[in-house]
Design a protein around this motif. Structure first.
Motif, PDB file in Angstrom:
ATOM      1  N   LEU A  74      11.047  -5.735   3.216  1.00 43.04           N
ATOM      2  CA  LEU A  74      12.452  -5.949   2.858  1.00 43.04           C
ATOM      3  C   LEU A  74      12.759  -7.421   3.105  1.00 43.04           C
ATOM      4  N   GLY A  75      12.356  -8.253   2.148  1.00 43.05           N
ATOM      5  CA  GLY A  75      12.396  -9.699   2.343  1.00 43.05           C
ATOM      6  C   GLY A  75      13.772 -10.285   2.211  1.00 43.05           C
ATOM      7  N   ILE A  76      14.643 -10.026   3.180  1.00 43.87           N
ATOM      8  CA  ILE A  76      15.978 -10.617   3.162  1.00 43.87           C
ATOM      9  C   ILE A  76      16.170 -11.383   4.465  1.00 43.87           C
ATOM     10  N   ASN A  77      16.724 -12.572   4.368  1.00 40.85           N
ATOM     11  CA  ASN A  77      16.883 -13.442   5.522  1.00 40.85           C
ATOM     12  C   ASN A  77      18.337 -13.387   5.998  1.00 40.85           C
ATOM     13  N   VAL A 112      19.812  -3.258   1.101  1.00 42.42           N
ATOM     14  CA  VAL A 112      18.510  -3.562   1.689  1.00 42.42           C
ATOM     15  C   VAL A 112      18.504  -3.191   3.169  1.00 42.42           C
ATOM     16  N   ILE A 113      19.565  -3.561   3.869  1.00 43.32           N
ATOM     17  CA  ILE A 113      19.622  -3.322   5.308  1.00 43.32           C
ATOM     18  C   ILE A 113      19.502  -1.835   5.617  1.00 43.32           C
ATOM     19  N   TYR A 150      18.621   8.468  -4.964  1.00 36.58           N
ATOM     20  CA  TYR A 150      17.528   7.702  -4.381  1.00 36.58           C
ATOM     21  C   TYR A 150      17.696   6.259  -4.839  1.00 36.58           C
ATOM     22  N   SER A 151      17.406   5.328  -3.955  1.00 34.65           N
ATOM     23  CA  SER A 151      17.655   3.936  -4.314  1.00 34.65           C
ATOM     24  C   SER A 151      16.520   3.046  -3.835  1.00 34.65           C
ATOM     25  N   THR A 152      16.438   1.911  -4.466  1.00 31.10           N
ATOM     26  CA  THR A 152      15.556   0.851  -3.992  1.00 31.10           C
ATOM     27  C   THR A 152      16.202  -0.464  -4.359  1.00 31.10           C
ATOM     28  N   SER A 153      15.957  -1.475  -3.567  1.00 26.28           N
ATOM     29  CA  SER A 153      16.575  -2.774  -3.781  1.00 26.28           C
ATOM     30  C   SER A 153      15.508  -3.854  -3.792  1.00 26.28           C
TER      31      SER A 153
END
Length: 289
Positions: free
Chosen positions: A76-79, A157-158, A257-260
């Motif tokens: 989950l590449g979020i900064n 995402v979180i 169902y989800s994906t981000s």
């Protein structure tokens, strides 16, 4: 074997008083109460709610470095150090008082069909009447300030992080330099509440003529925002439920169902798959943008 019947209200212990107060204020404000406001609750905390005490049991913070590292390990590449994802502090608000729906203020019912939040001027004294046989709660805060997680797609995402499965996330807090909590008894007494700024026989601070019930007041004379009486929670289930409503998913038993995918530091693309049980029809599915 029959259970004993209590003809009179049970004595109020600190635990039952805290639970009653928390429940009444939550019904009136849709926010959680921090029973001991001096205990710091920060935006980004996550954990579980103790069913007996109604208090948040903190397990971590999404803004900690270890959580950020875990996000990368989970793909989950979020900064979250990006300024656009950091908590935002709102402006200082007017003095505010929240009362449960069973309170009468200035001889007028505080909305029997829905709770009401009333704002007080510094020179205003508020009078409350609690019906006999019912308990009521009042939470007053002087010059509160909110801090909150900015709303955005990055929360998709979180909430996919393993740590937030079946957990609650603190998305906003309300801090203040002084507060007052009052929980009435069953006597139906009339209670007056005011904040005295200076002068006269009454010292500055919170003043009340309430003689029956539970009263707690705290104040930092330096005006520091040390107390956190209120905070708001979100969970993966509640977040996706809002998406369900937003996308018009009205089919009974349907699942989301989800994906981000993080395409840039400022943009997150979210994909949603709706699973509809056999024999059911999806009333309408609107694109989520």
């Amino acid at each position: 074997m029959s259970l004993p019947v209590h003809l009179f209200p049970l004595p109020t212990t600190p635990d039952t008083a805290s639970c009653k107060f928390i429940d009444l204020i939550q019904q009136a404000s849709s926010k959680r109460v921090n029973w001991d406001p001096l205990i710091d609750i920060k935006v980004g905390y996550y954990g579980t709610i103790n069913s007996e005490t109604r208090e948040l049991e903190v397990e971590g913070n999404i803004y900690d470095a270890c959580f950020q590292q875990s996000l990368r390990q989970q793909g989950l590449g979020i900064n979250l150090t990006n300024p656009s994802y950091q908590p935002i502090k709102g402006a200082t608000e007017d003095d505010i008082i929240i009362s449960s729906v069973c309170a009468l203020k200035k001889e007028e019912l505080l909305g029997s069909s829905k709770p009401e939040v009333s704002f007080l001027d510094l020179s205003t004294k508020a009078d409350f009447q609690f019906p006999e046989g019912m308990r009521g709660a009042i939470l007053a805060m002087r010059k509160p300030q909110q801090e909150y997680i900015p709303q955005g797609r990055f929360l998709n995402v979180i909430f996919e992080a393993n740590q937030l499965k079946d957990k609650y996330l603190v998305v906003s807090t309300c801090t203040c330099p002084t507060y007052c909590c009052y929980l009435s008894d069953w006597s139906g007494k009339k209670v007056a509440l005011a904040f005295v700024t200076s002068g006269g026989r009454v010292p500055s601070g919170w003043w009340t003529d309430g003689q029956a019930g539970f009263l707690r007041t705290e104040r930092d004379k330096a005006g520091r925002y040390l107390y956190t009486p209120l905070y708001s929670l979100e969970s993966r289930a509640s977040w996706f439920q809002r998406l369900r409503v937003h996308t018009g998913m009205c089919a009974t038993g349907s699942r989301l169902y989800s994906t981000s995918v993080l395409t840039s530091p400022q943009r997150v693309l979210s994909y949603f798959i709706v699973a509809v049980p056999r024999g059911r029809k999806l009333c309408e599915l609107l694109s989520f943008s």
